[in-house]
Design a protein around this motif. Structure first.
Motif, PDB file in Angstrom:
ATOM      1  N   UNK A   1       0.838  -1.206   0.000  1.00 46.33           N
ATOM      2  CA  UNK A   1       0.000   0.000   0.000  1.00 46.33           C
ATOM      3  C   UNK A   1       0.868   1.249   0.000  1.00 46.33           C
ATOM      4  N   UNK A   2       1.935   1.246   0.816  1.00 45.29           N
ATOM      5  CA  UNK A   2       2.852   2.401   0.828  1.00 45.29           C
ATOM      6  C   UNK A   2       3.469   2.605  -0.556  1.00 45.29           C
ATOM      7  N   UNK A   3       3.975   1.514  -1.120  1.00 43.69           N
ATOM      8  CA  UNK A   3       4.630   1.598  -2.436  1.00 43.69           C
ATOM      9  C   UNK A   3       3.643   2.059  -3.504  1.00 43.69           C
ATOM     10  N   UNK A   4       2.425   1.534  -3.458  1.00 41.76           N
ATOM     11  CA  UNK A   4       1.429   1.919  -4.466  1.00 41.76           C
ATOM     12  C   UNK A   4       1.045   3.392  -4.319  1.00 41.76           C
ATOM     13  N   UNK A   5       0.931   3.872  -3.069  1.00 43.87           N
ATOM     14  CA  UNK A   5       0.589   5.279  -2.826  1.00 43.87           C
ATOM     15  C   UNK A   5       1.663   6.197  -3.407  1.00 43.87           C
ATOM     16  N   UNK A   6       2.919   5.841  -3.158  1.00 42.80           N
ATOM     17  CA  UNK A   6       4.030   6.631  -3.705  1.00 42.80           C
ATOM     18  C   UNK A   6       4.021   6.574  -5.229  1.00 42.80           C
ATOM     19  N   UNK A   7       3.822   5.367  -5.777  1.00 44.26           N
ATOM     20  CA  UNK A   7       3.801   5.200  -7.230  1.00 44.26           C
ATOM     21  C   UNK A   7       2.695   6.040  -7.862  1.00 44.26           C
ATOM     22  N   UNK A   8       1.532   6.044  -7.236  1.00 38.29           N
ATOM     23  CA  UNK A   8       0.393   6.821  -7.745  1.00 38.29           C
ATOM     24  C   UNK A   8       0.742   8.314  -7.786  1.00 38.29           C
ATOM     25  N   UNK A   9       1.355   8.807  -6.712  1.00 39.23           N
ATOM     26  CA  UNK A   9       1.752  10.228  -6.670  1.00 39.23           C
ATOM     27  C   UNK A   9       2.823  10.531  -7.715  1.00 39.23           C
ATOM     28  N   UNK A  10       3.777   9.616  -7.861  1.00 39.35           N
ATOM     29  CA  UNK A  10       4.838   9.825  -8.853  1.00 39.35           C
ATOM     30  C   UNK A  10       4.279   9.885 -10.267  1.00 39.35           C
ATOM     31  N   UNK A  11       3.319   8.990 -10.565  1.00 43.52           N
ATOM     32  CA  UNK A  11       2.709   8.998 -11.900  1.00 43.52           C
ATOM     33  C   UNK A  11       2.013  10.325 -12.179  1.00 43.52           C
ATOM     34  N   UNK A  12       1.264  10.792 -11.179  1.00 41.03           N
ATOM     35  CA  UNK A  12       0.558  12.073 -11.347  1.00 41.03           C
ATOM     36  C   UNK A  12       1.559  13.204 -11.579  1.00 41.03           C
ATOM     37  N   UNK A  13       2.626  13.203 -10.765  1.00 37.11           N
ATOM     38  CA  UNK A  13       3.631  14.271 -10.870  1.00 37.11           C
ATOM     39  C   UNK A  13       4.403  14.204 -12.187  1.00 37.11           C
ATOM     40  N   UNK A  14       4.803  12.995 -12.593  1.00 37.67           N
ATOM     41  CA  UNK A  14       5.583  12.865 -13.830  1.00 37.67           C
ATOM     42  C   UNK A  14       4.741  13.274 -15.040  1.00 37.67           C
ATOM     43  N   UNK A  15       3.453  12.911 -15.035  1.00 35.89           N
ATOM     44  CA  UNK A  15       2.578  13.304 -16.155  1.00 35.89           C
ATOM     45  C   UNK A  15       2.396  14.817 -16.210  1.00 35.89           C
ATOM     46  N   UNK A  16       2.188  15.412 -15.026  1.00 41.54           N
ATOM     47  CA  UNK A  16       2.010  16.869 -14.973  1.00 41.54           C
ATOM     48  C   UNK A  16       3.275  17.597 -15.407  1.00 41.54           C
ATOM     49  N   UNK A  17       4.412  17.155 -14.882  1.00 44.59           N
ATOM     50  CA  UNK A  17       5.682  17.803 -15.228  1.00 44.59           C
ATOM     51  C   UNK A  17       6.005  17.648 -16.711  1.00 44.59           C
ATOM     52  N   UNK A  18       5.692  16.469 -17.258  1.00 48.36           N
ATOM     53  CA  UNK A  18       5.972  16.247 -18.679  1.00 48.36           C
ATOM     54  C   UNK A  18       5.108  17.154 -19.552  1.00 48.36           C
ATOM     55  N   UNK A  19       3.864  17.343 -19.165  1.00 46.31           N
ATOM     56  CA  UNK A  19       2.988  18.255 -19.916  1.00 46.31           C
ATOM     57  C   UNK A  19       3.539  19.685 -19.884  1.00 46.31           C
ATOM     58  N   UNK A  20       4.017  20.094 -18.692  1.00 48.51           N
ATOM     59  CA  UNK A  20       4.585  21.449 -18.558  1.00 48.51           C
ATOM     60  C   UNK A  20       5.858  21.595 -19.394  1.00 48.51           C
ATOM     61  N   UNK A  21       6.675  20.532 -19.371  1.00 45.11           N
ATOM     62  CA  UNK A  21       7.904  20.539 -20.164  1.00 45.11           C
ATOM     63  C   UNK A  21       7.589  20.671 -21.651  1.00 45.11           C
TER      64      UNK A  21
END
Length: 297
Positions: A74-94
């Motif tokens: 659950x901890x790993x999945x929570x972190x992974x979920x946040x990372x996916x959201x952040x990487x997608x957002x950052x990539x769009x901004x880039x």
């Protein structure tokens, strides 16, 4: 000297001059059957009761270990979920920023990140001799581009941002491999039928394998659709037919009129496999093959 030793069948009073309690307990354990007779156990009933208690202890141990493992998942999945959201957002901004400089560059994400990180602006792309990364088509696009120029500071920022996104994506890969491994250990039956991503989402949404195992199939069916369910209960909107299990091809590729029935079927199988994984941890190969066959028919 009198000592009282706690056992599973009762308290034993023994007289020993020995003060080392460990030595006394080792001696008493060797005489358990004789002491158990005072509590109404003959040889046969003693062995039957001992077997029951050993099985119960083994189940408790399995469930304790499962609780530890699913917390990590659950901890790993929570972190992974946040990372996916952040990487997608950052990539769009880039992309928004870099497209102003080089709007003609249209390639898949990983290659785009590599090119921005390695070269930055169009001039560096034009001056590159690395044909592995830069094709003649990209060079031609860079040469005829209508994009605006980048300042030195902007180029540094974009290169660092692409580097950061690459690091995040690498961490996502590490977490995915970790979850795949742990899910396989925790849910050998569930993960044999369903992919680790779906199983980890189910465990996350249910808040642990124990709760997933105790949940009725009707609840499993709509896990992840809580907002739609709330809207149905509060405002009378149509009830959700499925939650995160919709991503499974068995439901996703079905005709709309069949999705409700298939969701109920899939949820019932998830419930069965989750209970086997939680309560026993034993792999049921025959059941796994039977469910796979039913899903693929």
């Amino acid at each position: 000297m009198e000592h009282i030793i706690e056992t599973w069948f009762g308290k034993i009073k023994v007289n020993f001059n020995e003060e080392d309690l460990n030595k006394i307990e080792r001696y008493v354990r060797g005489k358990y059957r004789e002491y158990a007779k005072d509590y109404g156990y003959d040889n046969n009933s003693y062995l039957i009761e001992l077997k029951k208690r050993c099985i119960a202890l083994a189940k408790d141990k399995i469930q304790e270990e499962a609780a530890e493992k699913d917390r990590s998942i659950i901890r790993a999945y929570t972190i992974l979920k946040d990372l996916r959201d952040n990487s997608n957002t950052l990539y769009e901004k880039l992309l928004d920023w870099y497209k102003e400089h080089f709007p003609e560059l249209k390639i898949e994400r990983d290659r785009m990140l590599d090119i921005i990180y390695r070269y930055g602006g169009r001039e560096n792309i034009l001056n590159s001799n690395e044909n592995i990364f830069i094709s003649d088509k990209i060079k031609k696009s860079a040469e005829n581009s209508n994009g605006i120029d980048l300042s030195g500071e902007e180029e540094v920022i974009l290169k660092e941002l692409s580097k950061t996104i690459k690091h995040i994506l690498n961490l996502e890969d590490i977490l995915n491999r970790y979850i795949d491994e742990k899910i396989g250990e925790l849910t050998p039956n569930l993960s044999s039928v369903f992919n680790s991503r779906l199983v980890s989402q189910l465990i996350y949404q249910a808040n642990g394998l124990k709760r997933l195992a105790f949940a009725p199939s009707s609840k499993i069916q709509v896990l992840g659709a809580e907002n739609a369910l709330f809207s149905h209960l509060s405002y009378g909107t149509p009830p959700p037919k499925h939650g995160i299990i919709f991503q499974h091809p068995y439901i996703k590729n079905a005709k709309p009129k069949d999705r409700g029935r298939r969701s109920r079927f899939l949820a019932s199988k998830i419930a069965i496999l989750a209970r086997i994984d939680y309560f026993t941890g034993l792999v049921k190969d025959d059941l796994i093959e039977k469910i796979k066959k039913e899903i693929n028919e």
